[in-house]
Write an enzyme that holds these catalytic residues in place. Structure first.
Site, short mmCIF file in Angstrom:
data_model
loop_
_atom_site.label_atom_id
_atom_site.label_comp_id
_atom_site.label_asym_id
_atom_site.label_seq_id
_atom_site.Cartn_x
_atom_site.Cartn_y
_atom_site.Cartn_z
N GLU A 19 0.88 -1.17 0.00
CA GLU A 19 0.00 0.00 0.00
C GLU A 19 0.92 1.21 0.00
OE1 GLU A 19 -1.67 2.92 0.61
OE2 GLU A 19 -2.51 2.40 2.57
N CYS A 56 -2.18 8.49 3.29
CA CYS A 56 -1.99 8.04 1.90
C CYS A 56 -3.13 8.48 1.01
CB CYS A 56 -1.77 6.53 1.85
SG CYS A 56 -2.97 5.62 2.82
P1 NDP Z 1 9.22 4.64 3.92
O1 NDP Z 1 8.13 4.27 3.04
O2 NDP Z 1 10.59 4.59 3.38
O3 NDP Z 1 9.17 3.76 5.24
C1 NDP Z 1 8.07 3.00 5.66
C2 NDP Z 1 8.58 1.82 6.44
O4 NDP Z 1 9.51 1.05 5.68
C3 NDP Z 1 9.35 2.18 7.70
O5 NDP Z 1 9.06 1.25 8.71
C4 NDP Z 1 10.79 2.07 7.25
O6 NDP Z 1 11.67 1.95 8.30
C5 NDP Z 1 10.74 0.86 6.39
N1 NDP Z 1 11.84 0.74 5.43
C6 NDP Z 1 12.63 1.70 4.93
N2 NDP Z 1 13.50 1.19 4.04
C7 NDP Z 1 13.24 -0.14 3.98
C8 NDP Z 1 13.76 -1.23 3.22
N3 NDP Z 1 14.74 -1.05 2.34
N4 NDP Z 1 13.23 -2.46 3.40
C9 NDP Z 1 12.22 -2.66 4.26
N5 NDP Z 1 11.68 -1.67 5.00
C10 NDP Z 1 12.18 -0.43 4.86
O7 NDP Z 1 8.94 6.02 4.62
P2 NDP Z 1 9.61 7.41 4.40
O8 NDP Z 1 9.80 8.01 5.72
O9 NDP Z 1 10.75 7.38 3.47
O10 NDP Z 1 8.36 8.11 3.69
C11 NDP Z 1 8.52 9.10 2.82
C12 NDP Z 1 7.34 9.17 1.89
O11 NDP Z 1 6.57 7.97 1.95
C13 NDP Z 1 6.35 10.23 2.26
O12 NDP Z 1 6.76 11.46 1.76
C14 NDP Z 1 5.10 9.72 1.62
O13 NDP Z 1 5.12 10.11 0.27
C15 NDP Z 1 5.23 8.23 1.67
N6 NDP Z 1 4.49 7.61 2.77
C16 NDP Z 1 3.37 6.96 2.46
C17 NDP Z 1 2.60 6.40 3.45
C18 NDP Z 1 1.34 5.69 3.17
O14 NDP Z 1 0.48 5.63 4.04
N7 NDP Z 1 1.18 5.08 1.99
C19 NDP Z 1 2.99 6.52 4.85
C20 NDP Z 1 4.24 7.19 5.08
C21 NDP Z 1 4.95 7.69 4.06
P3 NDP Z 1 12.42 3.24 8.91
O15 NDP Z 1 11.42 4.33 9.05
O16 NDP Z 1 12.82 2.71 10.21
O17 NDP Z 1 13.50 3.58 7.93
#
Ligand code: NDP
Length: 474
Positions: free
Chosen positions: A246, A280
């Site tokens: 998602e 989202c």
């Molecule tokens: P990410 O999408 O990168 O992170 C979400 C989760 O994935 C966190 O738990 C993160 O851990 C983990 N993660 C990061 N890198 C990896 C990897 N290589 N493999 C597995 N898990 C991983 O969030 P961001 O903070 O980068 O978000 C930035 C952008 O994401 C926002 O600007 C928005 O556009 C979008 N977003 C979308 C959401 C939604 O509801 N669809 C929610 C939040 C963000 P950790 O944080 O510990 O690095």
């Protein structure tokens, strides 16, 4: 400062190092969690693997009763969990249109009970003299749940409860920005679930990557950015893990001519700005007909100037800070780019001076597709309002984006609005509403907004594999 536990196989694990968790309203740490090491990921997956046979064999009714008990634990600990969510995400306790930590907990409780009650009985495809054919739904094994920082506890519940309901065991990895309420919930859950059924590892993206790439994980359910989703998909290829992704959205809303401006503007403002746009399926691009463009912009500006921004613990606050500094920078960069490329900043436009990650609620006119603020997901309190002159043009502009999570059409002519809505390339379309999800209706993205759906029977089935059983009768 309190350190919240990381629970593996029913026990709190001390890793010798901790991660600070920042309150974004203050820009200072308020709590800590253990920093997981790669061996903790291995231990959590091993615990989930060991717990799987007994959990899979537990009768449906017994699993359902335990899930209802988890709903009860959420309810019994609501004030504490709301307080933790507000401190770690910045979102108000109640918030604009009641979208706040209270709603996050209320949603978590509702999703838990509704999902617990979903049926999962076999389907009979044929039953005649020749043969009986049944389609059974079997659990997949160990599910890795990776959650983001915008709705940390509710999204964890969206992942965990259907996974457990279907008979899988779970290793959860919350965002390093917002692990606290989730860690506390997993601790509470140990009073209900057998050890190893639900485990949590707290750490940064490297821990997420270690979990997502782990050879003994059968499925990954991930909510977050499209960029990270693609990386997870690459890692999943080696062992052909099942995926539900998602990902980001850049949802368009189209206001058809003849709208009741004050009424529609108030609703548009709520669906674009609740949780500071960090959802989202927030409304992220608004297309308005020439005939009402100025009127809607003026009304949105009035609302943006009136909304109360502050610390989420203050009951008067409607919008809190951005959740993290990186997201504050994204929003600031998009605002500056909009101003430099012909956008008219009608309200706000900059970060607030002083402590915390606050950004003024911002309405931007004068842009169209091709501008960064329109084409990219802002995930913050800044809304581009885009002028169109005929509905065909509005539909084409709405569809001109790689994302396809949600979309909306606003009009008192419901038939026309539904006809326009069905032409939007998105997983959910709302008429006179945006972003409202519920536990019994499937929700997911098309195009680059994701793979698969969550919620309801359709979402539950994503945590299962089909086994077809054909019994010959002669
Ligand atoms: P990410 O999408 O990168 O992170 C979400 C989760 O994935 C966190 O738990 C993160 O851990 C983990 N993660 C990061 N890198 C990896 C990897 N290589 N493999 C597995 N898990 C991983 O969030 P961001 O903070 O980068 O978000 C930035 C952008 O994401 C926002 O600007 C928005 O556009 C979008 N977003 C979308 C959401 C939604 O509801 N669809 C929610 C939040 C963000 P950790 O944080 O510990 O690095």
């Amino acid at each position: 400062m309190k350190t919240y536990p990381m629970t593996i196989n029913g026990k709190a694990i001390d890793t010798g190092r901790t991660l600070d968790v920042i309150n974004p309203a203050l820009g200072r740490p308020f709590a800590a969690v253990p920093a997981a090491r790669p061996q903790d990921v291995d231990a959590a997956v091993a615990a989930a693997r060991a717990a799987f046979p007994a959990w899979r064999a537990t009768p449906h009714a017994a699993r359902q009763a335990m899930l209802h008990a988890l709903g009860g634990a959420l309810e019994a600990n609501m004030p504490e969990l709301m307080d933790l969510i507000t401190r770690e995400t910045g979102k108000p306790l109640q918030g604009l249109n009641n979208v706040g930590s209270g709603m996050e907990l209320g949603g978590a409780i509702a999703w838990t009970h509704v999902t617990a009650d979903l049926p999962l009985e076999p389907e009979v495809i044929q039953d005649n003299d020749q043969a009986r054919i049944e389609v059974h739904r079997k659990p997949l094994g160990v599910v890795a749940s990776i959650t983001p920082w915008n709705w940390p506890l509710m999204i964890a519940i969206w992942h965990i409860i259907p996974a457990l309901r279907a008979g899988n065991t779970v290793v959860l990895k919350p965002s390093e920005y917002t692990p606290v309420a989730t860690a506390r919930f997993v601790e509470l859950a140990q009073a209900v679930l057998p050890p190893g059924v639900l485990n949590v590892v707290t750490g940064g993206g490297d821990i997420g990557a270690a979990l997502a790439g782990h050879a003994d994980v059968n499925k990954i359910v991930f909510t977050g950015s499209t960029r990270t989703g693609k990386r997870i998909m690459e890692g999943a290829a080696a062992s052909l893990k099942r995926l539900t992704l998602e990902l980001g959205g850049n949802d368009a809303g189209i206001v058809l001519p003849g709208a009741d401006v004050p009424a529609v503007a108030a609703r548009l403002f709520g669906v674009a700005f609740h949780n500071n746009g960090q959802t989202c399926a927030c409304l992220k691009r608004l297309y308005v007909h020439d005939s009402q463009y100025e009127a809607i912009c003026n009304e949105l500006v009035r609302l943006a100037r009136a909304v109360r921004v502050g610390d989420g613990l203050d009951p008067q606050t409607e919008l809190g800070p951005l959740q993290n500094r990186a997201q504050l920078d994204v929003v600031g960069t998009l605002a500056a780019d909009a101003a430099a490329h012909g956008g008219r900043i009608l309200s706000g436009g900059k970060a607030r001076a002083g402590q915390g990650y606050f950004f003024e609620p911002t309405i931007v006119a004068g842009l169209s597709n091709g501008a960064r603020l329109v084409d990219e997901e802002q995930f913050g309190p800044i809304l581009p309002v885009i002028r169109y002159s005929d509905v065909e043009q509005a539909i084409a502009l709405a569809n001109d984006n790689p994302n396809g999570l949600g979309g909306s059409v606003w009009s008192s002519d419901l038939q026309l609005a539904a006809a326009v809505g069905k032409r939007l390339e998105c997983g959910t379309v709302w008429i006179n509403e945006h972003g409202a999800v519920q536990p019994d209706a499937p929700f997911g993205g098309v195009k680059q907004s994701g793979i698969g759906v969550e919620f309801g029977r359709h979402g539950l089935e994503e945590f299962t594999a089909i086994q077809t059983v054909k019994i010959m009768k002669h």
